[in-house]
Design an enzyme around this catalytic site. Structure first.
Site, mmCIF file in Angstrom:
data_model
loop_
_atom_site.group_PDB
_atom_site.id
_atom_site.type_symbol
_atom_site.label_atom_id
_atom_site.label_comp_id
_atom_site.label_asym_id
_atom_site.label_seq_id
_atom_site.Cartn_x
_atom_site.Cartn_y
_atom_site.Cartn_z
ATOM 1 N N CYS A 346 2.020 -5.514 -4.488
ATOM 2 C CA CYS A 346 2.419 -4.595 -3.425
ATOM 3 C C CYS A 346 2.488 -5.286 -2.073
ATOM 4 O O CYS A 346 1.751 -4.951 -1.147
ATOM 5 C CB CYS A 346 1.445 -3.426 -3.366
ATOM 6 N N GLU A 347 3.327 -6.303 -1.966
ATOM 7 C CA GLU A 347 3.586 -6.974 -0.693
ATOM 8 C C GLU A 347 5.028 -7.422 -0.729
ATOM 9 O O GLU A 347 5.491 -7.930 -1.742
ATOM 10 C CB GLU A 347 2.715 -8.240 -0.553
#
Ligand SMILES: *Cc1c(COP(=O)(O)O)cnc(C)c1O
Length: 422
Positions: A346-347
């Site tokens: 989640c980046e």
């Protein structure tokens, strides 16, 4: 210079189809080619020998410290350049002879020094005055005398990514070359250490020989001055740093590098040491990943793959680009489209490539990220609680799992609740 090629419509590692490896290990998986490691080592060592140089290669194992990779290179005659006690253990376990081990790094602890002295390693490369004094103390207390090089910082800009440049005055590495005389005099006066060498390493992924030429010429000058002051300088450690082609770079051929070495320091009569890491290991490894979802949005195509930045951090950390190819060979006329290849973390930084030209992809398809043999698996983490992936070594038609995929239970086993949380 790599043995990952299409045959019969699919990518092979030497004589083994990647699909067969992936079936056994699952994905993501790092695959290394022993033949490619051998070819790179042989090319490097022969270029130096053919330039008339008396050279020893100490593989910088921080690039890839899998013990099977180290053993492959040690079997060819390589020593090892280590930067921690953990790497020292690995080098010894992999079968590198202690006297062929060099200990580099700016932050050696007394415990690490002690272990290396007990093991009988060949040389310490010292990077600061406090380290010099501590090493002298630890060595003399053990009744030993160890050969040392002092790593000098020649203040040369390697023109590489700022995070892997090490030879400028503002970098944390080595001793300012202008202070070298004073520090060799100090070293010569201390017990337990014999200053017989000069070391230099100006950075990684250099794609031009001129920074090497500038640095080595300064080192040659220094050797003359040190000898004039009565120091018996017998060895030079010229570090690593020779770059590779990740797709679009044009690193110099190793023969040009060898010629620069011969031209700058060849006349000194020193035994030469080299510490290549990336050059040896980079092209010899790939990361094989599987498309989880092929997502075609309005404006873009995304291939969401099962490898992520925790498995291969170079794109996120150094803006590195690895060539990505499908394991299934596209037919000659296949239309290509720009794909963004991204991991599940989640980046937004978890992006391997933007606009990579690939054929239509479907879920489950295998992709190959090339030149991932150096600074790949060694820099991986368990971010997002993703276990470390498997590593495989291929030789001819044989392959072996040389690191098992980590089970989540393995790293969870190191954690516990605080005693008041029961
Ligand atoms: C990292 C490092 C190397 C290896 O660098 P490569 O670019 O991988 O060849 C060699 N010597 C020292 C001291 C290093 O820190």
């Amino acid at each position: 210079m790599s043995m990952f090629e299409y045959r019969n419509g699919e990518m092979y590692a030497e004589d083994v189809p990647l699909s067969r490896i992936a079936e056994v290990t699952g994905t993501p998986v790092y695959v290394y080619s022993a033949g490619t490691l051998t070819e790179a080592y042989t090319r490097f060592a022969s270029a130096l020998a053919e330039a008339g140089l008396n050279a020893r290669v100490c593989y910088a194992m921080k690039a890839n410290s899998n013990i099977a990779v180290i053993r492959t290179l040690a079997d060819l005659g390589a020593g090892a350049d280590v930067v921690s006690g953990g790497e020292l253990d690995r080098a010894l376990i992999a079968g590198v002879r202690a006297e062929d081990i060099v200990f580099s790094g700016v932050g050696k602890t007394p415990g690490e020094m002690q272990r290396a002295i007990t093991a009988g390693i060949g040389q310490f490369n010292v990077e600061s005055v406090p380290e010099l004094e501590l090493l002298s103390h630890v060595s003399a207390s053990a009744g030993a005398t160890v050969d040392i090089a002092i790593r000098v910082n020649p203040n040369v800009d390697a023109n590489t990514h700022h995070k892997i440049s090490t030879g400028r005055q503002e970098d944390k590495f080595g001793i300012d070359i202008a202070r070298a005389q004073e520090i060799y005099a100090l070293a010569a006066s201390l017990p337990g250490i014999a200053p017989i060498a000069v070391a230099v390493h100006i950075g990684s992924q250099l794609t031009d020989v001129s920074p090497f030429r500038a640095a080595f010429a300064r080192v040659a000058e220094l050797v003359g001055e040190l000898r004039a002051a009565g120091h018996d300088i017998r060895k030079l450690d010229l570090g690593g740093g020779l770059g590779i082609d990740y797709g679009g770079q044009t690193p110099p051929p190793v023969e040009d590098y060898a010629a620069v070495v011969a031209e700058t320091v060849g006349h000194l009569g020193c035994e030469l040491m080299f510490e290549p890491g990336r050059y040896l290991a980079g092209p010899a490894g790939i990361l094989v990943t599987q498309v989880i979802y092929a997502k075609e949005a309005e404006a873009r195509r995304f291939a969401i793959v099962d490898a992520a930045m925790n498995d291969l951090i170079r794109p996120a950390l150094y803006d590195a680009v690895h060539r990505i190819e499908p394991a299934r060979e596209p037919a000659p006329e296949t239309a290509l489209h720009p794909w963004d290849v991204v991991g599940p973390v989640c980046e937004t930084g978890d992006t391997f490539a933007k606009g990579c030209e690939l054929p239509a992809l479907s879920d489950g398809e295998l992709l190959v990220m090339r030149d991932a043999g150096a600074y790949g698996a060694v820099m991986s983490s368990v971010y997002n609680s993703r276990p470390l992936v498997a590593e495989v070594l291929v030789r001819g038609d044989a392959f072996a799992i040389v690191r098992e995929r980590q089970e989540p239970a393995t790293f969870l086993g190191y954690e516990s609740l605080a005693d008041w949380q029961d």
